[in-house]
Scaffold this active site. Structure first.
Site: not given
Lengths: 468, 483, 91
Positions: B78, B153, B177
């Site tokens: 990420k 996310s 997330s």
């Protein structure tokens, strides 16, 4: 009535590393922005790693100022934007939601007056700003983050001072204290910084910031008292504001008050756990705590019979009291104290001179022993000390090269006295009339013997001769 | 070559010489290039470095030299986790050209086990969002239906693993997330106990509640990664030493005799019908495997959304203050500007969700409101944790659907922040209380959209959690991703 | 109550120039109203979930310079030829 309170920032200069990272705590004299890492320039993703020793040193200051130490301490973020703050918040401590700063509710007595300490908090120092450019249009701000994140202790007093002089005395005591307990070197530029707040009569409180040195805080306070008094005299009310000390003009200047209306939005710093300060930590810190300056002074007076005035001067100077501790014996203590305070301190009175000083405790110890054993007069002692300062040579060598040994056999002194009597007939007859003038003759003998004649013996012989 | 193998299979096959790392990586990049125009999981690719590493590892294997436990396994990271020398953008204009000068601790650990980073993946800007629509680089699409959001996310993590662009991904989980994209993309996602995995190098959004967590296609892969990335880190003072050795061992211990609490507040009203029936099916499956399921009520979670968003916004407003474009950031000269004018101007490049949360954060922290919002929110955390502690006196695990709703269309809710916030209700409990939680893919809806089931365990009981998740995984066989 | 003045104050606190303040007024107000549900929380506990460490668990005071393949960190930041970071003027 005048009420003055202080906020003192004291750098913990005796640490190796910064408060939250492994960069050097001593940022001085380093090339620009070479003492930085992801943590102290607040790079994305970096986290603070709290320095154990910084917590201990801050606790030590708290103990020395009679503060309470809570069982748990926590850190907060003080949020405001400024280019010297790489994260745009400062990690500090805050007591609004329970006492979590390292010290609170302390007091210290200064010349019979009690000054209360509101709190003591551990925090990070910002970076340093340099302004460049001549006009407002071309002005830019240059930032050096070498200092960012160095450990700082903020000491906040209650508004207990009534005069700028009390402030000065307090600050001198505080400087000696932090040096004595080994947390800071107050003589380093920027190691001790002070802001003040002052109110007169029923007037509002005015903060004074940006005061560079200790000397200037006294000037700034004097200026403020005069300024506020003249407003009061004209029935103009004093409003609460922050004023900056203008070092060039030696006056305080109002900061635009709107900009100073800060809302710091304090927030617990979740990256740093709550630190438990256990009883045994406090106990062991108390044991490490060096003898206080007051206790030291009392010991000098009681144990060695050193005069109070001398003890006062000696005990409050860490460098020289350390030298005294190493140089003295029970027997020569008084003389050692005397040499240090009357002669040595005058020669080396600044930090630089102290650092360069070639005189060691052994030099002083030898000198004191020679004087109390009548091998050297005080006068010759002074000469020897000067030589020590100049060359670092030990007493033995100096005495033989400079021929300083005390003359204390009566017949050679008598020989010199006879010479003086024949040269100074007028003075001799005068001394017979008026014994008060006898010192003139003693002086002549001393000059002839280059100060080596034992003054007691010299005086005795002259008296006898005058009577005969 | 099957790019859809599990981490365990990959390691075994590389070890046995059945596949070469170079070939696997080459095919991986080929697939990435083929499907990225549809998915957009990646922000930055690391192909050149990755291929060199792959060749290197092959050489080492041939020469029988020591090779790290991951044998060149391709992973994605990420883009809010720092990798040295790679752009780390947080999907924000503010960090558009920020190249990290250091590795996050989890990256150091994964590198030392010879994993290969194929690239940095998309997210909602600074991890604020649950759809990956709030990315400066544009949204990521759900591999199951590219009209739909992948969750967020960590949408890039979920989508890249789901569509076989890598075997494993590291995400971060602040309010769900990792688990939300795991659920929406039909992969497994774990949020570890707060303090189990170092956050050093994870770019903070809400630092008191977020954790880095792995996303994989199989529960056993999650265990493998957790073994490597967990543990106390001197660079993160909030880490603890409660690591269990060998999360991957005894995964098949089963749930027979285990007690599982069904969280009343998260399985009742407001659930999508298909989500609800999938949940009931999961419960019966576990019961048929010998687990005893009882209802557990956690009434404190009634306040979890407002508590979560109060804390997250407050911390975000402080954590994001540092992005002033002065020390790093995009090119925009500050010459001639006044400080406040300059930073206010450059900071207007934050996207709408980040701006909203910073505004909220500034409000709840401002003088006079601290007690009304922030302190109260902290009390909710304590209250939830205390009810959870009580619950775990009665049960081994807790269960509820990961998301109360099915994946929805891109753009559908982007202008209704409160509605989006409310869909986090099932995931934020684990963040507020610090406990671990995992999302396991369980069913595909009639419309072809994934449904995940969430299991929660008490703090540091990841082992028990993974065993439960493994049992759930093995109880169902799901269709393959259509892309 | 969030009005134009309040949203401007907040945007000044976070130092973000708002392009569309009206939109934020509405949304922030709506969310804050939801936050008011916290008023109903009645739970008395001084406990927090924060980790506690003993003083010995903290970092030892040691100087270790940051190393990035022998290059100083400043080379990776925006800097002028004299290695200063240039900030806007502070008038």
């Amino acid at each position: 009535m005048t009420k003055i309170g202080l906020e003192i920032h004291c750098q913990l200069t005796k640490l190796e590393s910064k408060l939250f990272c492994n960069c050097k705590a001593d940022y001085r004299n380093l090339p620009t922005n070479q003492n930085i890492c992801p943590v102290c320039v607040g790079l994305p993703g970096s986290l603070p790693m709290l320095n154990k020793k910084a917590v201990e040193k801050a606790a030590l200051i708290s103990l020395a100022l009679g503060c309470k130490i809570p069982s748990k301490i926590g850190f907060f973020r003080k949020n405001y934007f400024y280019p010297d703050l790489p994260k745009n918040f400062q990690i500090t401590q805050y007591n609004a939601y329970g006492d979590t700063s390292i010290g609170y509710d302390g007091k210290i007595e200064i010349e019979g007056k009690e000054i209360r300490i509101r709190r003591i908090q551990l925090e990070e120092d910002p970076g340093r700003l340099v302004y460049e450019g001549s006009s407002q249009q071309t002005m830019i701000t240059l930032v050096d983050y070498n200092r960012a994140g160095t450990p700082l202790v903020e000491i906040v007093t209650e508004p207990d001072f009534e005069t700028p002089k009390q402030v000065r005395v307090f600050l001198n005591v505080l400087a000696d204290l932090v040096e004595n307990i080994g947390v800071s070197d107050p003589y380093l530029e920027g190691a001790l910084r002070v802001d003040g707040n002052i109110s007169i009569g029923d007037g509002n409180r005015v903060e004074i910031k940006n005061v560079g040195s200790f000397r200037d805080i006294e000037k700034a306070l004097h200026f403020e008292i005069t300024r506020q008094q003249s407003l009061l005299d004209r029935n103009i009310s004093i409003h609460a504001e922050t004023r900056h000390w203008d070092d060039a003009r030696k006056i305080t200047v109002s900061s635009r008050s709107k900009e100073e209306e800060q809302d710091y939005r304090y927030l617990p710093e979740a990256d740093i756990p709550i630190v438990l300060i256990e009883n045994n930590t406090v106990t062991s810190l108390s044991k490490q705590m060096p003898e206080s300056i007051v206790a030291k002074k009392e010991r000098y007076v009681k144990k060695y019979g050193i005069p109070l005035q001398v003890a006062n001067v000696l005990s409050s100077d860490k460098f020289y009291s350390d030298m005294f501790e190493k140089a003295h014996t029970q027997n020569n203590a008084k003389e050692v104290a005397n040499i240090i305070t009357t002669d040595l301190m005058g020669f080396a009175d600044t930090r630089e001179k102290k650092l360069e000083l070639k005189v060691t405790p052994k030099h002083i110890s030898d000198l004191a022993d020679a004087i109390i054993n009548n091998k050297l007069t005080r006068n010759s002692g002074k000469t020897a000390l000067q030589e020590m300062i100049k060359t670092g040579k030990y007493l033995k060598e100096i005495m033989s090269t400079l021929d300083l040994g005390q003359v204390n056999d009566a017949s050679s002194i008598e020989q010199v006295i006879l010479e003086v009597f024949s040269e100074e007939e007028k003075a001799v007859s005068e001394a017979k009339q008026n014994p008060d003038t006898i010192n003139y003759l003693v002086g002549k003998v001393m000059r002839k013997t280059k100060g080596k004649a034992d003054p007691t013996i010299t005086l005795e012989i002259i008296r006898r001769k005058l009577l005969s | 070559m099957n790019l859809g193998i599990s981490a365990t299979e990959f390691i075994a096959q590389v070890k046995a010489g059945m596949i070469s790392v170079e070939e696997f990586l080459a095919q991986t990049f080929e697939r990435i290039k083929k499907i990225e125009p549809q998915i957009h999981a990646f922000i930055t690719l690391n192909e050149n470095v990755a291929m060199v590493q792959a060749k290197d590892i092959d050489k080492k294997i041939k020469a029988k030299e020591k090779v790290g436990a991951f044998f060149g396994m391709p992973i994605s990271v990420k883009d809010n986790i720092c990798v040295e020398g790679l752009r780390t953008t947080c999907a924000s204009k503010m960090l558009d050209n920020f190249v990290s000068p250091y590795d996050a601790t989890v990256i150091t650990k994964l590198k030392s086990e010879d994993s290969i980073i194929v690239g940095k993946v998309n997210l909602d800007e600074f991890a604020m969002g649950s759809t990956t629509e709030f990315s400066y680089f544009g949204p990521t699409r759900n591999p199951w239906n590219t009209e739909y959001v992948p969750g967020g996310s960590s949408g890039g993590s979920g989508a890249s693993v789901s569509s076989m662009e890598c075997i494993i991904s590291l995400g971060s989980d602040t309010g769900g997330s990792v688990r939300s994209p795991a659920s929406f993309c039909s992969v497994v996602g774990l949020k570890p106990t707060y303090g189990l995995v170092s956050r050093y190098g994870l770019i903070s959004y809400s630092n008191s509640i977020e954790q880095i967590g792995p996303i994989a296609r199989r529960v056993e892969d999650i265990a493998l990664v957790l073994d490597i990335i967990s543990g106390e880190d001197p660079r993160d003072n909030t880490t603890v030493s409660n690591k269990t050795v060998g999360y991957a061992k005894d995964l098949n211990a089963g749930v027979s005799g285990k007690k599982i609490g069904i969280i009343k507040q998260m399985t009742g009203e407001g659930l999508d019908k298909e989500v609800s029936s999938a949940t009931n099916k999961a419960i019966s499956k576990l019961q048929s495997l010998g687990a005893q399921c009882i209802e557990i009520s956690l009434d404190a979670v009634e306040h979890s959304v407002e508590a979560y968003y109060t804390i997250a916004s407050a911390e975000a407003s402080s954590n994001l203050a540092r992005y002033d474009n002065i020390r790093y950031g995009f090119d925009y000269s500050n010459e001639g500007f006044e400080f406040k004018a300059y930073i206010s101007k450059v900071r207007s490049n934050f996207g709408p969700e980040v701006t909203r949360r910073m505004l909220l954060g500034a409000f709840v922290l401002s003088a006079g409101y601290y007690g009304k919002y922030y302190l109260k929110a902290q009390k909710v955390r304590t209250m939830i944790k205390s009810q959870i502690d009580d619950a775990f006196k009665k049960v081994d695990l807790l269960l509820c659907p990961t998301m109360p709703i099915l994946p929805f269309k891109i753009g559908e809710k982007v202008d209704d922040p409160l509605k989006l916030y409310l869909s986090d209700i099932n995931t934020i409990t684990a963040n507020l209380s610090g406990i671990p939680a995992i999302s396991v893919p369980f069913e595909i809806s009639n419309s072809g959209l994934p449904i995940g089931i969430q299991l929660l365990a008490n703090s540091f009981e990841e082992k028990k959690l993974l065993q439960g998740a493994y049992a759930l995984q093995e109880s169902t066989k799901l269709q393959e991703v259509p892309i | 109550m969030i009005d134009r003045k309040e949203i401007e104050h907040l945007s000044d606190l976070i130092k973000v120039e708002l392009k569309d303040p009206e939109k934020y007024i509405k949304q922030v107000e709506q969310i804050l109203n939801y936050f008011d549900r916290l008023d109903a929380v009645d739970f008395d506990s001084e406990e927090t979930l924060r980790k506690e460490v003993k003083i010995d668990g903290l970092r030892d005071d040691k100087y270790v310079p940051f190393q990035d393949n022998g290059k100083p960190l400043i080379d990776k930041l925006k800097k002028d030829p004299n290695n200063y970071i240039r900030a806007p003027k502070m008038v």
